[in-house]
Enzyme design. Structure first.
Site, PDB file in Angstrom:
ATOM      1  N   GLU A 106       0.839  -1.196   0.000  1.00  0.00           N
ATOM      2  CA  GLU A 106       0.000   0.000   0.000  1.00  0.00           C
ATOM      3  C   GLU A 106       0.873   1.245   0.000  1.00  0.00           C
ATOM      4  O   GLU A 106       1.938   1.288   0.638  1.00  0.00           O
ATOM      5  CB  GLU A 106      -0.921  -0.008   1.223  1.00  0.00           C
ATOM      6  CG  GLU A 106      -1.941   1.111   1.270  1.00  0.00           C
ATOM      7  CD  GLU A 106      -2.961   0.898   2.402  1.00  0.00           C
ATOM      8  OE1 GLU A 106      -3.386  -0.254   2.606  1.00  0.00           O
ATOM      9  OE2 GLU A 106      -3.308   1.888   3.060  1.00  0.00           O
ATOM     10  N   ASP A 108       0.201   5.384   0.628  1.00  0.00           N
ATOM     11  CA  ASP A 108      -0.870   6.228   1.178  1.00  0.00           C
ATOM     12  C   ASP A 108      -0.585   7.718   1.136  1.00  0.00           C
ATOM     13  O   ASP A 108       0.511   8.156   1.501  1.00  0.00           O
ATOM     14  CB  ASP A 108      -1.094   5.914   2.671  1.00  0.00           C
ATOM     15  CG  ASP A 108      -1.716   4.562   2.917  1.00  0.00           C
ATOM     16  OD1 ASP A 108      -2.288   3.995   1.988  1.00  0.00           O
ATOM     17  OD2 ASP A 108      -1.612   4.089   4.059  1.00  0.00           O
ATOM     18  N   GLU A 110      -2.828  10.511   3.228  1.00  0.00           N
ATOM     19  CA  GLU A 110      -3.965  10.762   4.116  1.00  0.00           C
ATOM     20  C   GLU A 110      -3.908  12.216   4.578  1.00  0.00           C
ATOM     21  O   GLU A 110      -2.931  12.642   5.190  1.00  0.00           O
ATOM     22  CB  GLU A 110      -3.944   9.828   5.325  1.00  0.00           C
ATOM     23  CG  GLU A 110      -4.277   8.387   4.987  1.00  0.00           C
ATOM     24  CD  GLU A 110      -4.346   7.504   6.217  1.00  0.00           C
ATOM     25  OE1 GLU A 110      -5.321   6.742   6.346  1.00  0.00           O
ATOM     26  OE2 GLU A 110      -3.410   7.585   7.040  1.00  0.00           O
ATOM     27  N   ASN A 125       2.386   6.920   4.073  1.00  0.00           N
ATOM     28  CA  ASN A 125       2.843   5.645   4.627  1.00  0.00           C
ATOM     29  C   ASN A 125       3.083   4.691   3.469  1.00  0.00           C
ATOM     30  O   ASN A 125       2.472   4.835   2.392  1.00  0.00           O
ATOM     31  CB  ASN A 125       1.788   5.071   5.586  1.00  0.00           C
ATOM     32  CG  ASN A 125       2.379   4.117   6.619  1.00  0.00           C
ATOM     33  OD1 ASN A 125       3.528   3.690   6.498  1.00  0.00           O
ATOM     34  ND2 ASN A 125       1.595   3.766   7.627  1.00  0.00           N
ATOM     35  N   ASP A 199     -11.887   9.653  15.948  1.00  0.00           N
ATOM     36  CA  ASP A 199     -11.318   8.900  17.064  1.00  0.00           C
ATOM     37  C   ASP A 199      -9.788   8.969  17.074  1.00  0.00           C
ATOM     38  O   ASP A 199      -9.155   8.587  18.066  1.00  0.00           O
ATOM     39  CB  ASP A 199     -11.785   7.440  17.027  1.00  0.00           C
ATOM     40  CG  ASP A 199     -11.431   6.734  15.729  1.00  0.00           C
ATOM     41  OD1 ASP A 199     -11.357   7.416  14.669  1.00  0.00           O
ATOM     42  OD2 ASP A 199     -11.226   5.508  15.755  1.00  0.00           O
TER      43      ASP A 199
END
Length: 295
Positions: A106, A108, A110, A125, A199
């Protein structure tokens, strides 16, 4: 040599310099439907100008996302994005490549929202063989909510380079020879999503989403994909053949001098977290960090 000859030589030299540098090929603007399709909550995506622009909407009932129609092994993947404006605390906008098996690979982007007046944080990441924990976080040098900016990944057998506009903000070199896994045999799809992550996303979850500002909107355009399509083992083998694609050429096997200087500029001026320098978390320097020249 006469003046005409001098000018011709000057042009040829400069063309040679341009051809040797490692900037990816020019992005071709494509409408959403050429390469992508909704992956969840399709009713939370709006299409403008025949699909030239897509808007992802987040409200209290749902976020949304989309994915590429095909899987790819290596290439150049880019889209232009304008992020959620105003109070975006708790909201995450993501753009990433990912394979689909258990030990997945993966890459990333974000974008972590923040309170009004506070800057976005861009977290990147890289997962290889199911292992991630390679977070880097930066502030951007512009307001990503005011206009569209290009976010892209160049991925070949030598390196992964993550760009913001034409600025490399991260490089992950192929370090298989020193025991670090590298994504080389698992085709990946391209994904993007907008969702509530209050969260953890803003100040470790201390700042919660203010739903009075919903729906939150992230806009996308220029859905560019220039990759080697791969699903079957035979296609994977074809994509793994070095030298046949433009991204395999020598100019793209490493950053050039100006690109390394831009990367160092990002590290010095805008980086707020780099796992490579986190000695509390990693008392022993991860092997790839020295190879990446990204300390």
């Amino acid at each position: 040599m006469d003046m005409k000859g001098v000018l011709v030589a000057f042009v040829l030299i400069n063309l040679s310099i341009l051809a040797s540098c490692g900037a990816p090929r020019k992005v071709i603007d494509m409408p959403f439907w050429n390469n992508y399709e909704p992956s969840w909550s399709s009713h939370h995506i709006k299409y403008l100008n025949g699909g030239a622009t897509a808007e992802l909407l987040l409200d209290k009932s749902s976020g949304t996302g989309f994915q590429s129609k095909r899987s790819y092994l290596f290439g150049h993947f880019s889209m232009k994005m304008k992020l959620v404006g105003g109070d975006s605390a708790g909201v995450v906008t993501a753009f990433y490549l990912s394979s689909s098996n258990a030990e997945h690979d993966e890459i990333d982007f974000e974008f972590l929202g923040n309170r009004t007046g506070q800057p976005y944080i861009l977290q990147t990441n890289v997962f290889t063989g199911g292992k991630g924990d390679r977070e880097q976080r930066i502030y951007l040098w512009f307001d990503p909510t005011k206009d569209f900016h290009s976010y892209s990944v160049l991925w070949n057998t030598y390196q992964i380079v993550i760009f913001v506009d034409d600025v490399p903000i991260r490089v992950f070199k192929n370090s298989k020879d020193i025991g670090v896994k590298f994504p080389f045999n698992q085709p990946m799809k391209i994904y993007s999503s907008l969702w509530n992550a209050d969260d953890w996303a803003t100040r470790g979850g201390l700042e919660k989403t203010d739903w009075s500002g919903a729906p939150f909107t992230a806009s996308y355009t220029s859905f560019h994909i220039d990759g080697c399509e791969a699903v079957t083992p035979q296609e994977v083998q074809v994509c793994n053949t070095n030298g046949l694609k433009w991204w395999d050429q020598k100019a793209f096997q490493d950053l050039d001098g100006p690109q390394y200087r831009k990367l160092q500029w990002v590290r010095q001026k805008f980086t707020i977290y780099n796992y490579c320098t986190d000695r509390k978390r990693y008392p022993t320097l991860p092997l790839e960090c020295t190879r990446d020249r990204d300390l």
